[in-house]
Design an enzyme around this catalytic site. Structure first.
Site, PDB file in Angstrom:
ATOM      1  N   ASP A  45      87.188  42.296  25.084  1.00 50.17           N
ATOM      2  CA  ASP A  45      88.123  42.974  24.195  1.00 50.17           C
ATOM      3  C   ASP A  45      89.226  42.760  24.178  1.00 50.17           C
ATOM      4  O   ASP A  45      89.696  42.772  25.754  1.00 50.17           O
ATOM      5  CB  ASP A  45      86.819  43.857  23.034  1.00 50.17           C
ATOM      6  CG  ASP A  45      87.014  45.613  24.111  1.00 50.17           C
ATOM      7  OD1 ASP A  45      86.776  44.908  25.055  1.00 50.17           O
ATOM      8  OD2 ASP A  45      86.903  46.153  23.507  1.00 50.17           O
ATOM      9  N   GLU A  88      84.786  47.827  25.267  1.00 47.89           N
ATOM     10  CA  GLU A  88      85.514  48.237  26.158  1.00 47.89           C
ATOM     11  C   GLU A  88      87.003  49.587  25.952  1.00 47.89           C
ATOM     12  O   GLU A  88      86.994  50.425  26.506  1.00 47.89           O
ATOM     13  CB  GLU A  88      86.005  47.475  27.760  1.00 47.89           C
ATOM     14  CG  GLU A  88      86.277  48.972  28.682  1.00 47.89           C
ATOM     15  CD  GLU A  88      87.647  48.986  28.655  1.00 47.89           C
ATOM     16  OE1 GLU A  88      87.460  50.150  29.646  1.00 47.89           O
ATOM     17  OE2 GLU A  88      88.131  48.116  28.109  1.00 47.89           O
ATOM     18  N   GLU A  89      87.735  48.476  25.335  1.00 53.51           N
ATOM     19  CA  GLU A  89      88.471  49.038  24.939  1.00 53.51           C
ATOM     20  C   GLU A  89      88.903  50.326  23.740  1.00 53.51           C
ATOM     21  O   GLU A  89      90.267  51.174  23.275  1.00 53.51           O
ATOM     22  CB  GLU A  89      89.710  48.081  24.096  1.00 53.51           C
ATOM     23  CG  GLU A  89      89.824  47.212  25.008  1.00 53.51           C
ATOM     24  CD  GLU A  89      91.115  47.581  26.661  1.00 53.51           C
ATOM     25  OE1 GLU A  89      91.440  48.611  26.307  1.00 53.51           O
ATOM     26  OE2 GLU A  89      91.366  46.696  27.492  1.00 53.51           O
ATOM     27  N   HIS A 104      98.633  46.481  28.664  1.00 50.43           N
ATOM     28  CA  HIS A 104      97.608  46.777  26.684  1.00 50.43           C
ATOM     29  C   HIS A 104      99.460  46.726  26.294  1.00 50.43           C
ATOM     30  O   HIS A 104      99.931  47.337  25.487  1.00 50.43           O
ATOM     31  CB  HIS A 104      98.085  48.487  27.428  1.00 50.43           C
ATOM     32  CG  HIS A 104      96.352  48.279  27.750  1.00 50.43           C
ATOM     33  ND1 HIS A 104      95.655  49.745  27.002  1.00 50.43           N
ATOM     34  CD2 HIS A 104      95.324  47.752  27.813  1.00 50.43           C
ATOM     35  CE1 HIS A 104      94.223  49.494  27.928  1.00 50.43           C
ATOM     36  NE2 HIS A 104      94.002  48.463  28.513  1.00 50.43           N
TER      37      HIS A 104
HETATM   38  C1  LIG Z   1      96.604  55.270  46.742  1.00 49.76           C
HETATM   39  C2  LIG Z   1      97.609  54.847  45.102  1.00 49.76           C
HETATM   40  C3  LIG Z   1      99.004  54.245  45.057  1.00 49.76           C
HETATM   41  C4  LIG Z   1      99.253  53.444  44.482  1.00 49.76           C
HETATM   42  C5  LIG Z   1      98.476  53.519  42.950  1.00 49.76           C
HETATM   43  C6  LIG Z   1      99.904  52.796  42.464  1.00 49.76           C
HETATM   44  C7  LIG Z   1      99.779  52.251  41.467  1.00 49.76           C
HETATM   45  C8  LIG Z   1      98.379  52.058  40.171  1.00 49.76           C
HETATM   46  C9  LIG Z   1      99.175  50.203  39.799  1.00 49.76           C
HETATM   47  C10 LIG Z   1      98.555  49.895  39.233  1.00 49.76           C
HETATM   48  C11 LIG Z   1      96.767  49.491  38.170  1.00 49.76           C
HETATM   49  C12 LIG Z   1      96.993  48.660  38.680  1.00 49.76           C
HETATM   50  C13 LIG Z   1      95.928  47.939  37.710  1.00 49.76           C
HETATM   51  C14 LIG Z   1      95.530  48.755  36.499  1.00 49.76           C
HETATM   52  C15 LIG Z   1      95.141  46.954  35.839  1.00 49.76           C
HETATM   53  C16 LIG Z   1      94.025  46.878  34.730  1.00 49.76           C
HETATM   54  C17 LIG Z   1      94.081  48.017  33.819  1.00 49.76           C
HETATM   55  C18 LIG Z   1      92.339  48.160  33.931  1.00 49.76           C
HETATM   56  C19 LIG Z   1      91.410  48.586  33.729  1.00 49.76           C
HETATM   57  C20 LIG Z   1      92.133  49.908  32.226  1.00 49.76           C
HETATM   58  C21 LIG Z   1      91.075  50.613  31.269  1.00 49.76           C
HETATM   59  C22 LIG Z   1      90.998  50.996  30.228  1.00 49.76           C
HETATM   60  O1  LIG Z   1      93.196  51.053  30.003  1.00 49.76           O
HETATM   61  N1  LIG Z   1      90.685  51.709  30.134  1.00 49.76           N
HETATM   62  C23 LIG Z   1      90.932  52.964  28.509  1.00 49.76           C
HETATM   63  C24 LIG Z   1      89.577  53.325  28.346  1.00 49.76           C
HETATM   64  C25 LIG Z   1      89.993  54.034  27.008  1.00 49.76           C
HETATM   65  C26 LIG Z   1      89.707  53.129  26.088  1.00 49.76           C
HETATM   66  C27 LIG Z   1      90.043  54.005  24.191  1.00 49.76           C
HETATM   67  C28 LIG Z   1      89.444  55.514  24.415  1.00 49.76           C
HETATM   68  C29 LIG Z   1      89.943  56.461  26.114  1.00 49.76           C
HETATM   69  C30 LIG Z   1      89.327  55.466  27.215  1.00 49.76           C
HETATM   70  C31 LIG Z   1      91.758  53.953  29.328  1.00 49.76           C
HETATM   71  O2  LIG Z   1      90.948  54.077  30.438  1.00 49.76           O
HETATM   72  O3  LIG Z   1      92.361  54.377  28.366  1.00 49.76           O
HETATM   73 ZN    ZN Z   2      90.391  46.096  30.601  1.00 46.59          ZN
HETATM   74 ZN    ZN Z   3      92.511  47.479  28.527  1.00 49.72          ZN
END
Ligand SMILES: CC/C=C\C/C=C\C/C=C\C/C=C\C/C=C\C/C=C\CCC(=O)N[C@@H](Cc1ccccc1)C(=O)O
Ligand code: ZN
Ligand code: ZN
Length: 530
Positions: free
Chosen positions: A147, A212-213, A489
């Site tokens: 999704d 998941e979203e 997003h």
């Molecule tokens: C020491 C480390 C140093 C630096 C790191 C620096 C930056 C980090 C940068 C980027 C992040 C990189 C990648 C992220 C990539 C993709 C996203 C992956 C997953 C996201 C999952 C997500 O968005 N989950 C939602 C789940 C949710 C849904 C509904 C209600 C609540 C939660 C979320 O967490 O919001």
């Molecule tokens: Zn994701």
């Molecule tokens: Zn996501």
């Protein structure tokens, strides 16, 4: 004479004392500077990291099939599997996606039950079982979700569901999050089982969730339940989305860092509300409900939660690992964190993405108050979305909120249906075969990068898989420059075409490597062989 001698002695002692007073600190300082410089000069990639690097690279997957694969990926991106909230999924798109997967990968969806079985879970999620011949080997799980989040169509420069390829990138909602993984895993699996005809020793599972979203409660949570009811209790490791191969994310580091999420921050929804008196807007009270809550929110932002950065933090290891790949100034800093940790920590707090790794974040995301312009409302509520640092408990965070707000009229309440505690830290050292297997597979496909552990800042479906393994990793084989972060997003989400080739390659290599008993590398070489 005696007086003269005594006077001379005193003078000498004074000189010596003075010399010692100035000279000793200078000497100590010089020694310190020298020690720091020596640390910086001598810092190098640890042997166990070095040994994971492949001696050669090159795609294992047949190039002539890439255009076909790309076409299937674009087709997947064109199906708008948008999740708005748990009760508002695009069911017709989910149905279409299900048919699409079944017709795109016929060999994975029937007729080959000796090799692979597929179960549809909660109508739209998928659980594949790839049976291995050696039952003594603990299975592993690859997870992804199909999704996507909604789009603000008018803010996009491309149709988010056309999957336009401009030569370099494919633009589409889900290109990065997370359909590349869904399609990449299935492409690699099809190739692994039916083109390369690999004989599978280690059983493995592929779990693809459809919500998941919006929580994952119908998708990943049910997949975990099905596995559990089937008697699967332990996994060797679990890999799901998370961090990626990042460029320009760490100060002073030009080399791409493949960050592997070895833990995950917790999650808490907190409401901040007041129940006061309502009245006529022509005679407003000194402090309205809206005013009280605004002040509370403003204080939460002005006094953020404490930050954590010390030798026991995962981020400390991230930077120690980055040291050999940094500019000289940062080599100096990252190889002497015992001295510079406060400077580093303060620098991390400057940017939103790095700050999120060292503290619990506080995001006011909803505000409800009022219903008519000339009525002073009696109630106001703000909702705060916290991502909880593993060094704090949710209770600590709430206590801090209450203290900062410092107003007994304000109720601070945790939503007990949705909170998630920070995840345990999975092993990430030289003694972890699972981490090494993952790092090796990453380096085979991204030899220009280095692999380091990190704490995932958002939540993933891994929360439902924690009981299966202590080795839970959050990583996707995609490239992201820190500047492109708002596309996640956000608008104009994209993936480089070449990166999609690497995605398929990565999952294939992972399957090959994980299949080898004792997880032996594809190519091992000694440092002096290169
Ligand atoms: C020491 C480390 C140093 C630096 C790191 C620096 C930056 C980090 C940068 C980027 C992040 C990189 C990648 C992220 C990539 C993709 C996203 C992956 C997953 C996201 C999952 C997500 O968005 N989950 C939602 C789940 C949710 C849904 C509904 C209600 C609540 C939660 C979320 O967490 O919001
Ligand atoms: Zn994701
Ligand atoms: Zn996501």
């Amino acid at each position: 004479m005696l007086a003269w001698l005594t006077a001379r002695g005193t003078k000498r002692r004074r000189w010596i004392a003075c010399g010692l007073g100035v000279g000793l600190p200078v000497l100590v300082l010089l020694a310190l500077v020298l020690a720091c410089l020596i640390n910086a000069w001598s810092v190098s990639e640890p042997d166990w990291h070095y040994q994971l690097r492949p001696s050669g690279s090159g795609h294992l997957i047949n190039d002539s099939l890439f255009e076909e694969r790309l076409g299937r990926f674009q087709a997947a991106l064109r199906i708008p599997t948008i999740s708005v909230d748990a009760r508002n999924l695009n069911e017709s798109a989910l149905e279409e996606f299900k048919n699409f997967l079944q017709t795109s990968f016929p060999r994975l969806h029937g007729g080959n039950e000796d090799k692979i079985t597929c179960e549809v879970v909660s109508n739209y999620s998928f659980l594949y079982e790839i049976k291995g011949s050696d039952e003594s080997l603990t299975p592993y799980l690859l997870a992804a979700h199909l999704d996507v989040v909604p789009v603000e169509e008018d803010k996009w420069n491309y149709d988010p569901f056309e999957a336009m390829k401009d030569g370099e990138y494919i633009y589409a909602r889900g290109a990065f999050d997370d359909k590349h993984a869904v399609m990449g895993i299935l492409e690699a699996l099809d190739y692994f089982l039916f083109t390369k005809n690999e004989s599978v020793k280690r059983t493995f599972y592929v779990g693809i969730g459809h919500d998941e979203e919006v929580s994952g409660r119908q998708g990943a949570a049910k997949i975990a339940e099905v596995l559990h009811n089937r008697g699967v209790k332990t996994m060797d490791f679990v890999l799901d989305e998370g961090f990626v191969v990042l460029t320009n994310a760490l100060p002073g580091v030009q080399v791409p860092v493949a960050l592997v999420g070895v833990s995950e921050k917790g999650y808490a929804e907190v409401s901040v509300s007041v129940d006061g008196v309502s009245g006529h807007s022509s005679m407003p009270p000194k402090e309205s409900a809206i005013g009280i809550i605004s002040k509370a929110v403003s204080r939460l932002e002005a006094y953020p939660q404490p930050h954590f950065f010390d030798s026991s933090s995962v981020e400390y290891t991230t930077l120690e690992t980055a040291a050999p790949h940094s500019s000289f100034l940062y080599k100096l800093i990252y190889s002497n964190l015992w001295l510079f940790k406060n400077i580093v920590s303060n620098q991390f707090l400057e940017s939103a993405s790095t700050a999120a790794t060292v503290r619990t974040t506080t995001a006011p995301t909803l505000f409800n108050a009022g219903y008519k312009i000339n009525v002073v409302p009696s109630t106001a509520t703000a909702y705060i979305n916290h991502r909880v640092h593993p060094k704090q408990t949710i209770e600590d965070v709430l206590e801090y909120d209450r203290e900062v707000i410092g107003d007994s009229r304000v109720n601070v309440t945790l939503n007990t249906d949705t909170y998630i505690r920070p995840h345990p830290i999975s092993p990430y050292g030289p003694d972890s075969p699972q981490y090494k297997l993952l790092a090796r597979s990453i380096l085979e496909v991204f030899p220009q990068s280095f692999v380091a552990p990190g704490t995932m800042i958002a939540t993933t479906d891994t929360k439902y898989y924690l009981n299966f393994s202590k080795n839970v990793y959050r990583f996707a084989p995609t490239f992201l420059d820190i500047e492109d972060m708002p596309r996640l997003h956000g608008h104009d989400e994209r993936i480089r075409v070449e990166n999609y080739r690497e995605v398929v390659d990565f999952f294939f290599r992972l399957m090959v490597n994980a299949n080898q008993v004792n997880a032996r590398p594809l190519h091992v070489h000694a440092r002096n062989e290169l």
